[in-house]
Design a protein around this motif. Structure first.
Motif, PDB file in Angstrom:
ATOM      1  N   ASN A 115       1.124  -1.578  -0.073  1.00 48.43           N
ATOM      2  CA  ASN A 115      -0.028  -0.246   0.283  1.00 48.43           C
ATOM      3  C   ASN A 115       0.495   1.407   0.482  1.00 48.43           C
ATOM      4  OD1 ASN A 115      -2.457  -1.195  -0.044  1.00 48.43           O
ATOM      5  ND2 ASN A 115      -2.684  -1.353   1.639  1.00 48.43           N
ATOM      6  N   ALA A 116       2.018   0.971   0.076  1.00 43.68           N
ATOM      7  CA  ALA A 116       2.904   2.233   0.311  1.00 43.68           C
ATOM      8  C   ALA A 116       3.826   2.102  -1.199  1.00 43.68           C
ATOM      9  CB  ALA A 116       4.052   1.870   1.147  1.00 43.68           C
ATOM     10  N   MET A 117       3.521   1.698  -1.678  1.00 45.00           N
ATOM     11  CA  MET A 117       3.871   1.983  -3.795  1.00 45.00           C
ATOM     12  C   MET A 117       3.163   2.152  -4.766  1.00 45.00           C
ATOM     13  SD  MET A 117       7.504  -0.571  -2.822  1.00 45.00           S
ATOM     14  CE  MET A 117       6.160  -1.756  -3.032  1.00 45.00           C
ATOM     15  N   VAL A 118       3.971   2.691  -5.399  1.00 47.32           N
ATOM     16  CA  VAL A 118       3.217   2.550  -7.030  1.00 47.32           C
ATOM     17  C   VAL A 118       3.558   1.401  -7.283  1.00 47.32           C
ATOM     18  CG1 VAL A 118       2.188   4.140  -8.816  1.00 47.32           C
ATOM     19  CG2 VAL A 118       2.697   5.349  -6.633  1.00 47.32           C
ATOM     20  N   PHE A 119       2.676   0.491  -8.267  1.00 44.04           N
ATOM     21  CA  PHE A 119       2.970   0.013  -9.209  1.00 44.04           C
ATOM     22  C   PHE A 119       3.174  -0.013 -10.863  1.00 44.04           C
ATOM     23  CE2 PHE A 119       2.298  -1.873  -5.276  1.00 44.04           C
ATOM     24  CZ  PHE A 119       3.632  -2.839  -4.659  1.00 44.04           C
ATOM     25  N   PHE A 120       4.364  -0.464 -11.386  1.00 44.11           N
ATOM     26  CA  PHE A 120       3.787  -0.258 -13.315  1.00 44.11           C
ATOM     27  C   PHE A 120       4.354  -1.705 -13.516  1.00 44.11           C
ATOM     28  CE2 PHE A 120       5.277   3.768 -11.843  1.00 44.11           C
ATOM     29  CZ  PHE A 120       4.294   4.312 -12.218  1.00 44.11           C
ATOM     30  N   TRP A 121       3.832  -2.009 -14.678  1.00 40.75           N
ATOM     31  CA  TRP A 121       4.469  -3.510 -15.269  1.00 40.75           C
ATOM     32  C   TRP A 121       5.328  -2.961 -16.258  1.00 40.75           C
ATOM     33  CZ3 TRP A 121       2.578  -7.201 -13.076  1.00 40.75           C
ATOM     34  CH2 TRP A 121       1.470  -7.632 -12.629  1.00 40.75           C
ATOM     35  N   ARG A 125       2.650  -8.620 -19.593  1.00 37.73           N
ATOM     36  CA  ARG A 125       1.552  -8.485 -18.099  1.00 37.73           C
ATOM     37  C   ARG A 125       0.829  -7.756 -17.376  1.00 37.73           C
ATOM     38  NH1 ARG A 125       4.071 -12.363 -14.025  1.00 37.73           N
ATOM     39  NH2 ARG A 125       5.839 -12.538 -14.598  1.00 37.73           N
ATOM     40  N   LEU A 126       0.006  -6.016 -18.490  1.00 40.68           N
ATOM     41  CA  LEU A 126      -0.624  -5.622 -18.337  1.00 40.68           C
ATOM     42  C   LEU A 126      -1.985  -6.067 -19.246  1.00 40.68           C
ATOM     43  CD1 LEU A 126      -1.698  -2.659 -18.434  1.00 40.68           C
ATOM     44  CD2 LEU A 126      -1.168  -2.532 -20.994  1.00 40.68           C
ATOM     45  N   ASN A 169       4.846 -11.170  -9.031  1.00 41.28           N
ATOM     46  CA  ASN A 169       3.832 -10.388  -8.944  1.00 41.28           C
ATOM     47  C   ASN A 169       4.239 -10.309  -7.938  1.00 41.28           C
ATOM     48  OD1 ASN A 169       1.706  -9.261  -8.975  1.00 41.28           O
ATOM     49  ND2 ASN A 169       0.766 -10.342 -10.538  1.00 41.28           N
ATOM     50  N   SER A 170       3.908  -9.339  -7.112  1.00 41.07           N
ATOM     51  CA  SER A 170       4.152  -9.448  -5.460  1.00 41.07           C
ATOM     52  C   SER A 170       2.666  -8.815  -4.965  1.00 41.07           C
ATOM     53  CB  SER A 170       4.133  -7.910  -5.661  1.00 41.07           C
ATOM     54  OG  SER A 170       3.842  -6.860  -5.248  1.00 41.07           O
ATOM     55  N   GLY A 171       1.902  -8.881  -5.436  1.00 39.75           N
ATOM     56  CA  GLY A 171       0.212  -8.976  -4.957  1.00 39.75           C
ATOM     57  C   GLY A 171      -0.462  -9.920  -5.097  1.00 39.75           C
ATOM     58  N   ASN A 172      -0.352 -11.088  -6.175  1.00 36.68           N
ATOM     59  CA  ASN A 172      -0.533 -12.245  -6.647  1.00 36.68           C
ATOM     60  C   ASN A 172       0.242 -13.344  -5.443  1.00 36.68           C
ATOM     61  OD1 ASN A 172      -2.199 -14.630  -7.728  1.00 36.68           O
ATOM     62  ND2 ASN A 172      -1.273 -13.667  -9.860  1.00 36.68           N
ATOM     63  N   THR A 173      -1.287 -13.860  -5.223  1.00 33.54           N
ATOM     64  CA  THR A 173      -0.784 -15.886  -4.312  1.00 33.54           C
ATOM     65  C   THR A 173      -1.125 -16.769  -5.407  1.00 33.54           C
ATOM     66  OG1 THR A 173      -2.584 -15.107  -2.964  1.00 33.54           O
ATOM     67  CG2 THR A 173       0.168 -14.617  -1.714  1.00 33.54           C
ATOM     68  N   VAL A 232      13.261  -8.558 -14.334  1.00 33.96           N
ATOM     69  CA  VAL A 232      12.361  -7.627 -13.692  1.00 33.96           C
ATOM     70  C   VAL A 232      10.379  -8.151 -14.128  1.00 33.96           C
ATOM     71  CG1 VAL A 232      11.708  -5.807 -12.496  1.00 33.96           C
ATOM     72  CG2 VAL A 232      14.035  -5.843 -13.844  1.00 33.96           C
ATOM     73  N   VAL A 233       9.871  -7.946 -13.071  1.00 35.30           N
ATOM     74  CA  VAL A 233       8.297  -8.285 -13.405  1.00 35.30           C
ATOM     75  C   VAL A 233       7.382  -6.882 -13.045  1.00 35.30           C
ATOM     76  CG1 VAL A 233       6.347  -9.442 -12.612  1.00 35.30           C
ATOM     77  CG2 VAL A 233       8.780 -10.730 -12.701  1.00 35.30           C
ATOM     78  N   GLU A 234       8.215  -6.414 -11.858  1.00 37.64           N
ATOM     79  CA  GLU A 234       7.313  -5.414 -11.512  1.00 37.64           C
ATOM     80  C   GLU A 234       8.545  -3.956 -11.184  1.00 37.64           C
ATOM     81  OE1 GLU A 234       3.454  -7.011  -8.600  1.00 37.64           O
ATOM     82  OE2 GLU A 234       5.691  -6.980  -7.782  1.00 37.64           O
TER      83      GLU A 234
END
Length: 227
Positions: A102-108, A113-114, A152-156, A187-189
């Protein structure tokens, strides 16, 4: 160890960010904000803020402000506390991980990936705003706050790959060449800490797409805009 701004921008000349449809006017005004930065702007404090930053969001959340209007905080459907506990291996709690994200802005870094995200079952029927950003410009202005992730840090799903505090590394510490040598996606993110307030200066194109309708261009950078 490490990768230079130049090498990263040559390998990935464009970055991509998916935002809620209708969010472009707010982004123009305030920049791209992490969840934490958005909560600061909307003056959300106390238990409500803690619940947003430290807990799983199964659905998107709309917040309001008397001056800034409304904003949507995206869901975290591809994650679960149970899977995160397994992925974190005791090094962090799920709440710790949600606070980091929640403390970061994410880019592909790739259109592949997009498109995978745009076509995911949770999002394919919804209209989305897609921002295309010049990598070199972003690194020139914000490289000291950029962190890279090999996953992908937001996926499990379907498997909770191990992760922890060393998932996000500055360019100087990131194993870019060793991942290339092993045939892995380098790099993924790409993330930026807290916010990118001047994102309008870095964007090449903004369009809305999805939801079963043709894409529409909302904004394009002038061909002779300064770099």
């Amino acid at each position: 160890m490490g990768v230079t701004h130049e090498a990263l921008s040559v390998h990935y000349p464009r970055l991509y960010h998916m935002a809620e449809a209708g969010s472009w006017p707010g982004i123009m005004c305030h920049g791209l904000l992490s969840t934490s930065a958005l909560l600061d702007l909307f003056e959300v404090h106390g238990p409500k803020r803690d619940a947003i930053e430290s807990a799983h969001r199964p659905e998107s959340l709309t917040i309001t402000h008397p001056v800034h209007g409304t904003a949507v905080i995206r869901d975290q459907k591809p994650m679960s506390d149970k899977a995160l506990r397994r992925a974190l291996g005791g090094s962090l709690s799920p709440s710790d991980w949600y606070r980091i994200l929640n403390a970061m802005v994410f880019f592909w870094l790739t259109e592949k990936r997009l498109k995978r995200l745009l076509e995911a079952v949770e999002y394919r029927d919804r209209r989305q705003a897609v921002l295309t950003i010049d990598t070199a410009r972003l690194l020139k202005r914000h490289g000291h706050r950029v962190r890279l992730s090999p996953m992908n840090s937001g996926n499990t799903r379907p498997y909770p790959h191990p992760r922890g505090r060393d998932t996000f590394l500055p360019l100087s510490q990131y194993p870019f060449e060793s991942r290339k040598a092993r045939g892995l996606e380098p790099v993924v993110e790409l993330t930026v800490e807290y916010s990118v307030p001047d994102i309008r200066d870095l964007i090449l194109r903004v369009e809305e797409t999805g939801g079963g309708r043709p894409a529409s261009v909302l904004w394009m950078a002038a061909a002779n805009s300064p770099r």
